[in-house]
Design an enzyme around this catalytic site. Sequence first.
Site, PDB file in Angstrom:
ATOM      1  N   GLN A 128       0.837  -1.203   0.000  1.00  0.00           N
ATOM      2  CA  GLN A 128       0.000   0.000   0.000  1.00  0.00           C
ATOM      3  C   GLN A 128       0.871   1.252   0.000  1.00  0.00           C
ATOM      4  O   GLN A 128       1.538   1.534   0.999  1.00  0.00           O
ATOM      5  CB  GLN A 128      -0.885  -0.003   1.248  1.00  0.00           C
ATOM      6  CG  GLN A 128      -1.826   1.171   1.354  1.00  0.00           C
ATOM      7  CD  GLN A 128      -2.522   1.210   2.701  1.00  0.00           C
ATOM      8  OE1 GLN A 128      -1.896   0.946   3.725  1.00  0.00           O
ATOM      9  NE2 GLN A 128      -3.795   1.531   2.716  1.00  0.00           N
ATOM     10  N   GLY A 129       0.860   2.009  -1.091  1.00  0.00           N
ATOM     11  CA  GLY A 129       1.646   3.238  -1.181  1.00  0.00           C
ATOM     12  C   GLY A 129       0.747   4.449  -1.001  1.00  0.00           C
ATOM     13  O   GLY A 129       0.444   5.151  -1.981  1.00  0.00           O
ATOM     14  N   SER A 131       0.895   6.578   2.400  1.00  0.00           N
ATOM     15  CA  SER A 131       1.554   7.592   3.237  1.00  0.00           C
ATOM     16  C   SER A 131       2.799   8.165   2.569  1.00  0.00           C
ATOM     17  O   SER A 131       3.524   7.466   1.869  1.00  0.00           O
ATOM     18  CB  SER A 131       1.983   6.985   4.573  1.00  0.00           C
ATOM     19  OG  SER A 131       0.892   6.399   5.214  1.00  0.00           O
ATOM     20  N   SER A 163       4.278  -1.182   4.036  1.00  0.00           N
ATOM     21  CA  SER A 163       4.435  -2.537   4.564  1.00  0.00           C
ATOM     22  C   SER A 163       4.583  -3.532   3.415  1.00  0.00           C
ATOM     23  O   SER A 163       3.902  -3.411   2.394  1.00  0.00           O
ATOM     24  CB  SER A 163       3.213  -2.941   5.401  1.00  0.00           C
ATOM     25  OG  SER A 163       2.924  -1.980   6.370  1.00  0.00           O
ATOM     26  N   GLU A 246      -9.952  -1.534   5.143  1.00  0.00           N
ATOM     27  CA  GLU A 246      -8.778  -1.715   6.005  1.00  0.00           C
ATOM     28  C   GLU A 246      -9.166  -1.582   7.476  1.00  0.00           C
ATOM     29  O   GLU A 246      -8.726  -2.359   8.315  1.00  0.00           O
ATOM     30  CB  GLU A 246      -7.707  -0.672   5.630  1.00  0.00           C
ATOM     31  CG  GLU A 246      -6.394  -0.868   6.373  1.00  0.00           C
ATOM     32  CD  GLU A 246      -5.305   0.103   5.924  1.00  0.00           C
ATOM     33  OE1 GLU A 246      -5.600   0.988   5.099  1.00  0.00           O
ATOM     34  OE2 GLU A 246      -4.168  -0.031   6.397  1.00  0.00           O
TER      35      GLU A 246
HETATM   36  C1  LIG Z   1       2.502  -0.801  11.499  1.00  0.00           C
HETATM   37  C2  LIG Z   1       2.239   0.263  10.463  1.00  0.00           C
HETATM   38  C3  LIG Z   1       2.023  -0.113   9.153  1.00  0.00           C
HETATM   39  C4  LIG Z   1       1.793   0.861   8.185  1.00  0.00           C
HETATM   40  N1  LIG Z   1       1.674   0.439   6.892  1.00  0.00           N
HETATM   41  C5  LIG Z   1       1.479   1.363   5.929  1.00  0.00           C
HETATM   42  C6  LIG Z   1       1.398   0.955   4.570  1.00  0.00           C
HETATM   43  O1  LIG Z   1       1.526  -0.225   4.231  1.00  0.00           O
HETATM   44  N2  LIG Z   1       1.193   1.897   3.631  1.00  0.00           N
HETATM   45  C7  LIG Z   1       1.035   3.205   3.947  1.00  0.00           C
HETATM   46  O2  LIG Z   1       0.808   3.998   3.045  1.00  0.00           O
HETATM   47  N3  LIG Z   1       1.152   3.646   5.234  1.00  0.00           N
HETATM   48  C8  LIG Z   1       1.374   2.748   6.234  1.00  0.00           C
HETATM   49  N4  LIG Z   1       1.508   3.163   7.539  1.00  0.00           N
HETATM   50  C9  LIG Z   1       1.484   4.606   7.832  1.00  0.00           C
HETATM   51  C10 LIG Z   1       0.275   5.054   8.623  1.00  0.00           C
HETATM   52  O3  LIG Z   1      -0.885   4.991   7.852  1.00  0.00           O
HETATM   53  C11 LIG Z   1       0.584   6.467   9.157  1.00  0.00           C
HETATM   54  O4  LIG Z   1       1.651   6.327  10.090  1.00  0.00           O
HETATM   55  C12 LIG Z   1      -0.597   7.101   9.857  1.00  0.00           C
HETATM   56  O5  LIG Z   1      -1.586   7.429   8.910  1.00  0.00           O
HETATM   57  C13 LIG Z   1      -0.211   8.354  10.656  1.00  0.00           C
HETATM   58  O6  LIG Z   1       0.445   9.268   9.840  1.00  0.00           O
HETATM   59  P1  LIG Z   1       1.856   9.933  10.288  1.00  0.00           P
HETATM   60  O7  LIG Z   1       2.738   8.805  10.752  1.00  0.00           O
HETATM   61  O8  LIG Z   1       2.308  10.791   9.152  1.00  0.00           O
HETATM   62  O9  LIG Z   1       1.527  10.803  11.546  1.00  0.00           O
HETATM   63  P2  LIG Z   1       0.954  12.304  11.540  1.00  0.00           P
HETATM   64  O10 LIG Z   1      -0.157  12.402  10.565  1.00  0.00           O
HETATM   65  O11 LIG Z   1       2.110  13.254  11.387  1.00  0.00           O
HETATM   66  O12 LIG Z   1       0.361  12.404  12.992  1.00  0.00           O
HETATM   67  C14 LIG Z   1       1.165  12.687  14.141  1.00  0.00           C
HETATM   68  C15 LIG Z   1       0.215  12.824  15.341  1.00  0.00           C
HETATM   69  O13 LIG Z   1      -0.693  13.935  15.141  1.00  0.00           O
HETATM   70  C16 LIG Z   1      -2.044  13.485  15.249  1.00  0.00           C
HETATM   71  N5  LIG Z   1      -2.898  14.201  14.311  1.00  0.00           N
HETATM   72  C17 LIG Z   1      -2.602  14.495  13.022  1.00  0.00           C
HETATM   73  N6  LIG Z   1      -3.655  15.137  12.445  1.00  0.00           N
HETATM   74  C18 LIG Z   1      -4.640  15.228  13.384  1.00  0.00           C
HETATM   75  C19 LIG Z   1      -5.968  15.767  13.408  1.00  0.00           C
HETATM   76  N7  LIG Z   1      -6.504  16.337  12.336  1.00  0.00           N
HETATM   77  N8  LIG Z   1      -6.673  15.668  14.555  1.00  0.00           N
HETATM   78  C20 LIG Z   1      -6.144  15.091  15.675  1.00  0.00           C
HETATM   79  N9  LIG Z   1      -4.897  14.570  15.710  1.00  0.00           N
HETATM   80  C21 LIG Z   1      -4.157  14.629  14.592  1.00  0.00           C
HETATM   81  C22 LIG Z   1      -1.984  12.003  14.891  1.00  0.00           C
HETATM   82  O14 LIG Z   1      -3.086  11.276  15.406  1.00  0.00           O
HETATM   83  C23 LIG Z   1      -0.665  11.589  15.538  1.00  0.00           C
HETATM   84  O15 LIG Z   1      -0.827  11.327  16.895  1.00  0.00           O
HETATM   85  C24 LIG Z   1       1.751   2.232   8.530  1.00  0.00           C
HETATM   86  C25 LIG Z   1       1.970   2.616   9.849  1.00  0.00           C
HETATM   87  C26 LIG Z   1       2.234   1.654  10.815  1.00  0.00           C
HETATM   88  C27 LIG Z   1       2.482   2.100  12.224  1.00  0.00           C
END
Ligand SMILES: Cc1cc2nc3c(=O)[nH]c(=O)nc-3n(C[C@H](O)[C@H](O)[C@H](O)COP(=O)(O)OP(=O)(O)OC[C@H]3O[C@@H](n4cnc5c(N)ncnc54)[C@H](O)[C@@H]3O)c2cc1C
Length: 385
Positions: A128-129, A131, A163, A246
Amino acid sequence: MDLTYTEEEEAFRARLRAWLAKVLPTLPARPAAADWPGRRAYDAAWQRMLYDAGYAGLHWPRDAGGQGATPTQHLIFLEETELAGAPYVGANFVGLLHAGPTIAVEGGSEQRARWLPPILRGDAIWCQGFSEPDAGSDLAALRTKAVRDGDAYVVTGSKIWTSHAEVADWCELLVRTDPAAPRHRGISWLAMPMDAPGVTVRPLRTLAGSTEFAELFLDEVRVPVGNRVGAENDGWRVTMVTLSFERGTAFVGEVVACRRVLGALARTARANGRWDDAVLRRRLGRLSAEFTALWRLTQWNVSAARQPGGGVPGAGGSVFKLRYSHARQELYDAAAEVLGAGALDADQEWVADRLSSLSYTIAAGTSQIQRNIVAERILGLPKGR
Ligand SMILES: Cc1cc2nc3c(=O)[nH]c(=O)nc-3n(C[C@H](O)[C@H](O)[C@H](O)COP(=O)(O)OP(=O)(O)OC[C@H]3O[C@@H](n4cnc5c(N)ncnc54)[C@H](O)[C@@H]3O)c2cc1C
């Protein structure tokens, strides 16, 4: 909703149980977390066994190559495979649980015929691409761009936390096809072959020692226009379908696995004397109630997804994802209390499970984001911004 099982459903359960009892003892151990090529081969072989026995894509519609099973049969399948300790969906997670179901709902007939059978047979692994470094929770901020050039899109940008990228054949990729449009409107959903020239995968090592994730770098990758699922610039709507699969149905089997771990913990506590601690007993009892409630919620969500006009789980999936991811962390915290010093034994499988449980409140959308969805779409509260 009627939660009782019919004779036919119980007969399905008995057939499945007998099959599992026959095949599971013949399986080798799953390769170590760091051995992704080995894991891919193992997960693919298990998927092939399910396919040959008629259990692949049980809940997918028949015209998408699935078995068209009832929601209850699907739940019985999840329950029985987990209770029997059958292999986890593993590297097939994205293909089977959200890319495949999205293509089944949104893809054209040629796309379904091309991509779905290899997923069901275990021949094709998807990743899944979505993020990007500056687009996680705020997914609509994604910047990877796709410029139309004849019958192909030329894709340039980068993705993160992808992932299974190391072993994937295909990627469900979100790209910006119209930079001038409002940000939710200029996105498209593409199926990108991972062996296309210009795709670079750089694995990232996790706390648990696995290279489960990777960064993806895309340098003028040509993706045929025919690989677009849904209309150009309508990818945000398609993405909502993917995310609801998902969050809504992809984790349900794991609730049964948690109930199994909880049962094992209670037995360990009885054996090592920790059961005498009333506070710990109450904690385990509360978790038992929580997982029972989550299983009921699962039954409701899966059933709702199959109602006429449905087919796609709704915002209720966010309620499940929110509660489940926290309960899973609480379960492994309780395990540490039961096991005492054994909690530091890195050779035990549950230690890796505890480390990975930390990521559950982030993966597939953080808890804060799930709360926003519940507040806005279920409770009807005003948007925060
Ligand atoms: C085990 C795992 C597997 C994953 N696999 C994939 C994958 O295969 N493909 C893929 O594309 N991505 C994947 N991800 C990425 C995942 O979807 C993102 O980590 C997630 O969407 C959070 O984005 P971020 O890490 O950029 O955090 P950010 O968006 O930067 O968030 C940081 C913090 O701010 C909070 N926050 C942000 N915006 C708001 C808001 N509007 N209101 C309240 N709080 C807010 C968040 O809740 C968090 O606590 C994976 C992540 C993990 C941990």
